[in-house]
Design an enzyme around this catalytic site. Structure first.
Site: not given
Length: 298
Positions: A72, A223, A226-227, A230, A232
């Site tokens: 990261y 996620f 949603g990340g 996706t 929402l």
């Protein structure tokens, strides 16, 4: 929980229940993900002081499980460095989980998966970056960020099991795995946690969530909000959010906590306001009508 209720959320807000990680460590079921702290993967971070403040505030608000990884990083910042600056020496009741497996070059590209003979180096890298002698929890991440890989993980997981026996790792996890891969890992060494993709509008992994609950294994969705993958914008999600005076993100967090006792939510953010909103979601209690409206998809 609108912005006004977020502003009034107290540091002593009731926790959303706990989970016995590996049967030995008690953690609240609402933690914090450090993925966004360094900034965008393909660009520089926003501000070091802000990232440090977010990590510290997460702990102040009750997060006791923090999810990170050496891969990261942005052009200028690394999640492990930021966590060390923010929290070292780490509070005794804070558990830090990391992931190894994907190899990422300085341009940000995920170019390969670590071979078995490279995993010790990846573990030692996390130990050094975080400034600890033992890693609380290490997930073996299967595949790169966007891929689903069904190949055997046995040789690599066996390496981590050996490092656990050496005392470099306390507990083992797996990430982005199938039920078969989880079974393979469990045949080698105890698995304390699974980190797979799962959320209120992305429930393909539902059977594995239930399997983890039956086995006493923590399920830590990535996620879950949603990340960016996706949307929402579901009408039913909006209805439940309005019913509780909450945001869709808060309902997504609360839904996971209500969906299974094995779920430990680890939403990530680099925004103090969004952090406050996420942590306040632990106070929401969804009822049967809410859960029926949101569905339990298999």
């Amino acid at each position: 929980m609108t912005s006004s209720s977020i502003d009034s959320a107290s540091d002593s807000a009731p926790a959303p229940g706990t989970f016995e990680l590996g049967g030995t460590v008690t953690i609240p079921r609402l933690g914090f993900g450090a993925m966004q702290l360094p900034g965008r993967w393909s660009g520089p971070a926003g501000d070091t002081a802000n990232a440090v403040a977010v990590a510290r505030r997460a702990v102040e608000l009750g997060a006791r499980h923090i999810d990170t990884a050496a891969f990261y990083f942005s052009d200028t910042h690394r999640a492990n460095d930021l966590l060390r600056e923010a929290l070292y020496p780490y509070p005794a009741d804070v558990t830090i989980a990391t992931k190894i497996g994907p190899l990422r070059d300085e341009t940000g590209e995920m170019y390969a998966e670590a071979r078995p003979d490279q995993l010790r180096g990846e573990v030692e890298r996390n130990l050094e970056d975080l400034g600890v002698d033992v890693l609380d929890l290490v997930h073996l991440r299967v595949g790169r960020l966007g891929s689903d890989v069904a190949e055997s993980l046995g040789k690599r997981f066996a390496v981590l099991a050996a490092l656990r026996e050496e005392g470099l790792i306390r507990q083992l996890g797996v990430s982005n795995v199938t039920a078969g891969q989880l079974a393979e890992a469990r045949s080698i060494a105890p698995v304390a946690a699974v980190q797979n993709r799962f959320g209120v509008l992305d429930q393909a992994d539902a059977s594995l969530v239930d399997e983890c609950a039956d086995a006493g294994i923590a399920y830590m969705p990535f996620f879950a909000l949603g990340g960016g993958h996706t949307d929402l914008g579901s009408e039913n999600l909006r209805k439940v959010a309005e019913r509780h005076g909450a945001t869709a993100f808060q309902i997504a967090i609360a839904w996971g906590l209500a969906r299974s006792p094995s779920i430990v939510q680890i939403p990530g953010t680099a925004s103090l306001a969004h952090l406050e909103e996420n942590m306040a979601a632990g106070q929401l209690a969804l009822d049967e009508a809410d859960m029926a409206l949101l569905g339990r998809r298999q």
